[in-house]
Design a protein around this motif. Structure first.
Motif, short mmCIF file in Angstrom:
data_model
loop_
_atom_site.label_atom_id
_atom_site.label_comp_id
_atom_site.label_asym_id
_atom_site.label_seq_id
_atom_site.Cartn_x
_atom_site.Cartn_y
_atom_site.Cartn_z
N THR A 1 15.14 -3.02 -44.53
CA THR A 1 15.85 -3.62 -45.66
C THR A 1 17.34 -3.82 -45.40
O THR A 1 18.03 -4.43 -46.22
CB THR A 1 15.68 -2.75 -46.92
OG1 THR A 1 16.18 -1.43 -46.64
CG2 THR A 1 14.22 -2.67 -47.33
N ASP A 2 17.84 -3.30 -44.29
CA ASP A 2 19.27 -3.39 -44.00
C ASP A 2 19.58 -4.65 -43.20
O ASP A 2 19.52 -4.65 -41.97
CB ASP A 2 19.73 -2.15 -43.22
CG ASP A 2 21.23 -2.13 -43.00
OD1 ASP A 2 21.92 -3.05 -43.49
OD2 ASP A 2 21.72 -1.21 -42.32
N ASN B 1 25.16 -3.11 -38.53
CA ASN B 1 24.86 -3.34 -39.95
C ASN B 1 25.28 -2.11 -40.74
O ASN B 1 26.43 -1.72 -40.66
CB ASN B 1 23.40 -3.74 -40.15
CG ASN B 1 22.40 -2.82 -39.46
OD1 ASN B 1 22.77 -1.89 -38.75
ND2 ASN B 1 21.13 -3.07 -39.66
N GLY B 2 24.38 -1.48 -41.50
CA GLY B 2 24.81 -0.36 -42.32
C GLY B 2 24.36 1.00 -41.85
O GLY B 2 24.84 2.02 -42.36
N ASN C 1 22.53 -6.17 -43.77
CA ASN C 1 23.97 -6.30 -44.01
C ASN C 1 24.74 -6.25 -42.69
O ASN C 1 25.56 -5.37 -42.46
CB ASN C 1 24.43 -5.18 -44.95
CG ASN C 1 25.87 -5.37 -45.40
OD1 ASN C 1 26.37 -6.50 -45.50
ND2 ASN C 1 26.55 -4.27 -45.65
N ARG D 1 16.31 -0.09 -39.98
CA ARG D 1 15.86 -0.04 -41.37
C ARG D 1 15.58 -1.46 -41.82
O ARG D 1 16.47 -2.31 -41.81
CB ARG D 1 16.89 0.61 -42.28
CG ARG D 1 16.39 0.74 -43.73
CD ARG D 1 17.23 1.70 -44.54
NE ARG D 1 18.60 1.27 -44.71
CZ ARG D 1 19.55 2.01 -45.28
NH1 ARG D 1 19.27 3.25 -45.68
NH2 ARG D 1 20.78 1.54 -45.40
#
Length: 447
Positions: free
Chosen positions: A303-304, A295-296, A306, A301
């Motif tokens: 909230t990640d 992911n990012g 992505n 994390r």
């Protein structure tokens, strides 16, 4: 580049055969050229053939769900941060489930963070009570469980080890960890170096065969007024003396140093600098590895979300192989020891793709045509695999010198039309026969 590695390994092995004394020699003088052992040469080739590995950033920072740099970025005092260990209880951790998922995904090795920059040891150590066995109610050695399962399932285990410590006073403070409450006046490199060496000895004697030690943190002193001497060569030699086949990698964002066995590129394919970490690096003749996040961020994390798509991961995997490198793809496990659900989904998808196309990635070298905007090429003996990412392409010219004997669609086996010319080969590309794949693969049989 990885292309030509077989020849390189053969030459080095031949030199060793004529110099058997070098195999047992432990060199501590950095000015003396490092001579890898026969076991190390074999290990390098096995690593170069692996193609795909899984990186795992997991520690008590996962409890904050803000990534692995939480202690540094939030200005938290280390003594307060360390209290989180008292609540670390990863009841969802199952080494068998982890390793089985990675193996099914097609990964050939795992790199596990034994100690990150926060200084917390994720293994049983006699040299610090700040570890998962003594400082947590969990009280189990997760590394031991993971190592045993890797050995059972036949997956190589690599160990990440940070050279930086944001909590220990004897670590000479660099440009990070400035707000964690360390006492700069107590910096003592000899003490800290002995601590690291003692821990590395534990890692290389208590957990069976280790494929590589993966260092990180040299960049912490890249803004010092004077050059900081990390004295890595004696540490490298110590590793090789304990396990000659164990490879040494260092994510220092610099050219390889004497004593290293792998060259690492962070968030970049070899020869690129999109991530901003590889601008001072030349591509060496050592086995290559690109590390990238799924992911990012590296650590968990919340909230990640992505996460990279299957298409993006396959492009990374093929792009790395097309440059003669492995892809080390990172996952940040949750604090409870479980792998994020989306990460598991991506692993399953990658595994399905590699089950069909792994032959074009594993044990290959960089192909005859460098990575292009349309795709990449990989080579295995007299077979050239042309990976085409652009679905709209119907014609493709390959500037290769080798003579083509035949061409076929790798997925369907159907013949592909090609025309020879003085400067290469012109392919008439078929429609994608495998709609589940992010790319088309054309196999050329070379004379």
């Amino acid at each position: 580049m990885r292309i030509g590695l077989n020849k390189f390994f053969a030459v080095v092995a031949a030199l060793i055969a004529f110099c058997p004394a070098a195999e047992a020699q432990i060199v501590s003088d950095s000015s003396i050229e490092y001579v890898p052992t026969k076991e190390n040469i074999v290990s390098r080739q096995e690593f170069a053939d692996a193609g795909f590995g899984i990186f795992l950033h997991w520690g008590i920072y996962s409890m904050f769900a803000q990534g692995e740099w939480y202690l540094n970025r939030q200005g938290v005092l280390h003594e307060e941060y360390a209290k989180a260990a008292g609540g670390f209880y990863p009841a969802g951790f199952d080494a068998k489930e982890w390793v089985s998922a990675f193996k099914k995904a097609g990964a050939k090795y795992i790199c596990f963070t034994t100690r990150h920059h926060d200084g917390f040891s994720m293994f049983a150590t006699k040299h610090s009570q700040y570890n998962i066995v003594e400082a947590t109610p969990w009280g189990k050695d997760v590394l031991k469980e993971l190592a045993d399962e890797c050995h059972r399932q036949g997956i190589r285990l690599h160990l990440y080890y940070s050279l930086v410590d944001w909590g220990r006073d004897d670590y000479p403070m660099g440009r990070t960890g400035q707000t964690t409450g360390k006492d700069k006046s107590k910096a003592d490199w000899n003490s800290y170096c002995k601590f690291m060496t003692d821990q590395l000895t534990e890692l290389l004697t208590n957990y069976g065969e280790i494929g590589a030690i993966w260092f990180d943190g040299v960049w912490d002193h890249d803004t010092d007024a004077t050059v900081f001497d990390w004295q890595m060569r004696p540490i490298y030699d110590h590793i090789h003396s304990l396990q000659p086949s164990c490879l040494v990698a260092n994510n220092h964002h610099l050219n390889v140093s004497n004593g290293e066995d792998i060259q690492v590129f962070e968030r970049d394919l070899p020869g690129e600098n999109k991530g901003g970490y590889s601008g001072n690096m030349d591509i060496s003749v050592l086995p290559l590895e690109t590390c990238e996040t799924m992911n990012g961020i590296w650590g968990y994390r919340i909230t990640d979300q992505n996460y990279k798509s299957l298409d993006e991961i396959v492009r990374l995997l093929v792009g790395a192989a097309g440059k003669g490198a492995n892809l080390l793809l990172n996952i940040g496990p949750q604090a409870d020891g479980r792998l994020p659900e989306v990460a598991l989904q991506r692993l399953e998808q990658v595994g399905t793709w590699l089950a069909k196309y792994g032959e074009t990635i594993y044990a290959t070298t960089a192909g005859d045509v460098p990575v292009q905007s349309w795709g990449a090429t990989t080579r295995k003996g007299d077979r050239l695999f042309v990976h085409v990412w652009d679905d709209s392409l119907r014609e493709l010219f390959l500037p290769i010198d080798a003579k083509v004997k035949s061409a076929k669609d790798f997925a369907s086996g159907e013949k592909v039309k090609y025309d020879r010319c003085s400067h290469g080969v012109h392919l008439t590309l078929p429609q994608k026969s495998d709609t589940t794949s992010p790319e088309r693969v054309i196999e050329l049989q070379l004379r």
